[in-house]
Scaffold this motif. Structure first.
Motif, short mmCIF file in Angstrom:
data_model
loop_
_atom_site.label_atom_id
_atom_site.label_comp_id
_atom_site.label_asym_id
_atom_site.label_seq_id
_atom_site.Cartn_x
_atom_site.Cartn_y
_atom_site.Cartn_z
N LYS A 1 -30.18 -20.13 -14.20
CA LYS A 1 -29.74 -19.42 -12.66
C LYS A 1 -28.87 -18.42 -13.97
O LYS A 1 -28.58 -17.54 -13.41
N ALA A 2 -28.09 -19.00 -14.99
CA ALA A 2 -27.22 -18.07 -15.53
C ALA A 2 -27.98 -17.08 -16.04
O ALA A 2 -27.36 -15.90 -16.07
N ASP A 3 -29.19 -17.16 -17.31
CA ASP A 3 -29.52 -16.36 -17.95
C ASP A 3 -30.48 -15.56 -16.89
O ASP A 3 -30.47 -14.32 -17.27
N ARG A 4 -30.79 -16.02 -15.50
CA ARG A 4 -31.67 -14.61 -14.54
C ARG A 4 -30.15 -13.74 -14.49
O ARG A 4 -31.01 -12.94 -14.30
N GLU A 5 -28.95 -14.42 -13.78
CA GLU A 5 -27.95 -13.75 -13.79
C GLU A 5 -27.75 -12.22 -14.70
O GLU A 5 -27.27 -11.78 -14.08
N LEU A 6 -27.74 -12.77 -16.06
CA LEU A 6 -27.29 -11.73 -16.72
C LEU A 6 -28.41 -11.08 -16.87
O LEU A 6 -28.08 -10.06 -17.15
N ASN A 7 -29.28 -11.26 -17.01
CA ASN A 7 -30.63 -10.68 -17.31
C ASN A 7 -30.27 -9.48 -15.81
O ASN A 7 -31.20 -8.31 -15.85
N GLU A 8 -29.98 -10.15 -14.59
CA GLU A 8 -30.52 -8.98 -13.54
C GLU A 8 -29.03 -7.70 -13.45
O GLU A 8 -29.43 -6.93 -13.83
N LEU A 9 -27.69 -8.62 -14.03
CA LEU A 9 -26.92 -7.87 -14.27
C LEU A 9 -26.49 -6.70 -15.35
O LEU A 9 -26.58 -5.66 -15.45
N TYR A 10 -27.48 -7.68 -15.97
CA TYR A 10 -28.48 -5.73 -17.57
C TYR A 10 -28.99 -4.94 -17.17
O TYR A 10 -28.36 -3.89 -17.52
N LYS B 1 -29.29 -4.04 -14.57
CA LYS B 1 -28.30 -3.32 -13.51
C LYS B 1 -27.63 -2.41 -14.13
O LYS B 1 -27.25 -0.64 -13.65
N ILE B 2 -26.98 -2.28 -14.49
CA ILE B 2 -26.62 -1.39 -16.08
C ILE B 2 -27.21 -0.26 -16.39
O ILE B 2 -26.84 0.56 -16.86
N LEU B 3 -28.35 -0.48 -17.48
CA LEU B 3 -29.22 -0.23 -18.11
C LEU B 3 -29.44 0.96 -16.33
O LEU B 3 -29.73 2.41 -17.06
N THR B 4 -29.73 1.14 -15.49
CA THR B 4 -29.80 1.64 -14.50
C THR B 4 -29.24 2.35 -14.09
O THR B 4 -29.40 4.05 -13.78
N GLU B 5 -27.75 2.01 -13.78
CA GLU B 5 -26.52 2.46 -13.35
C GLU B 5 -26.03 3.57 -14.46
O GLU B 5 -26.00 4.61 -14.17
N TYR B 6 -26.17 3.08 -15.86
CA TYR B 6 -25.56 4.12 -17.13
C TYR B 6 -26.83 5.20 -17.94
O TYR B 6 -26.65 5.13 -19.01
N ALA B 7 -27.94 4.59 -16.97
CA ALA B 7 -29.54 5.58 -17.24
C ALA B 7 -29.30 6.97 -17.62
O ALA B 7 -29.93 7.70 -18.44
N ASP B 8 -28.21 7.58 -17.68
CA ASP B 8 -27.69 9.39 -18.24
C ASP B 8 -27.47 9.23 -18.85
O ASP B 8 -26.18 10.24 -19.41
N ASP B 9 -26.59 7.94 -19.31
CA ASP B 9 -25.93 8.29 -21.07
C ASP B 9 -27.00 7.08 -22.52
O ASP B 9 -26.28 6.25 -21.88
N PRO B 10 -27.55 8.16 -22.70
CA PRO B 10 -28.25 7.16 -23.17
C PRO B 10 -28.15 7.02 -25.03
O PRO B 10 -28.27 5.68 -25.13
N LEU C 1 -19.94 -8.20 -19.23
CA LEU C 1 -20.30 -7.13 -18.72
C LEU C 1 -20.60 -6.66 -18.18
O LEU C 1 -20.98 -5.66 -17.48
N ARG C 2 -20.11 -7.62 -16.98
CA ARG C 2 -20.21 -7.54 -15.36
C ARG C 2 -18.34 -5.47 -15.18
O ARG C 2 -18.67 -4.91 -14.63
N LYS C 3 -17.91 -5.43 -16.59
CA LYS C 3 -17.07 -4.64 -16.14
C LYS C 3 -17.48 -3.34 -16.01
O LYS C 3 -17.07 -2.94 -15.40
N TRP C 4 -19.01 -2.56 -16.71
CA TRP C 4 -19.80 -1.65 -16.52
C TRP C 4 -20.07 -1.94 -14.94
O TRP C 4 -20.48 -0.80 -14.61
N SER C 5 -20.48 -2.83 -14.76
CA SER C 5 -21.48 -3.03 -12.97
C SER C 5 -19.36 -2.97 -11.52
O SER C 5 -20.12 -2.22 -10.69
#
Length: 144
Positions: A46-55, A57-66, A123-127
């Motif tokens: 469950k924690a691993d799924r949460e980590l992967n989902e958050l990761y 999400k961050i990749l998507t939200e910050y896609a404008d900064d390669p 990682l949550r700070k970026w989200s």
């Protein structure tokens, strides 16, 4: 080596990270070490799924900064190496059959859960983003 059920259940209460009523229910209804091992494994998954989902999400939200994405991926790979090295340090004899006994799967999964939850918090700070005016936020985006 065989442990009395009360010792095993006490160990489970100490080592299993709290993940709400579901994890508590699982540990409370566990009747065998195998049950406890399975509970700990499910909590880690469950924690691993949460980590992967958050990761993701961050990749998507910050896609404008390669450049950030590249650095985040490097950091995540480094964290995975750290996590694995930490587990090797905690359980250096894991490859030796029965070295840690029947509680090893539970203990290993519990430590993996703890390390994963710590990474989620990092990682949550970026989200979550920061308030306008936080001058030391680096690559973290400002809340809108």
């Amino acid at each position: 080596m065989r442990f009395p059920k009360t010792i095993v259940l006490a160990a489970a209460a100490l080592f299993l990270p709290c993940e709400g009523a579901a994890a508590d229910s699982c540990a409370e209804t566990a009747k065998t070490q195998l049950d406890l091992n399975l509970c700990a494994d499910e909590t880690f998954k469950k924690a691993d799924r949460e980590l992967n989902e958050l990761y993701k999400k961050i990749l998507t939200e910050y896609a404008d900064d390669p450049k950030f994405i590249e650095k985040l991926k490097m950091a995540q790979r480094a964290w995975l190496k750290f996590r694995d090295a930490e587990m090797d340090a905690l359980f250096p004899h894991q490859d030796e059959d029965r070295y840690y006994g029947s509680v090893y799967p539970m203990c290993s999964a519990s430590w993996l859960t703890t390390l994963t939850q710590e990474r989620i918090a990092q990682l949550r700070k970026w989200s979550d983003k920061v308030q306008q005016g936080d001058i030391c936020s680096g690559s973290i985006k400002v809340k809108e």
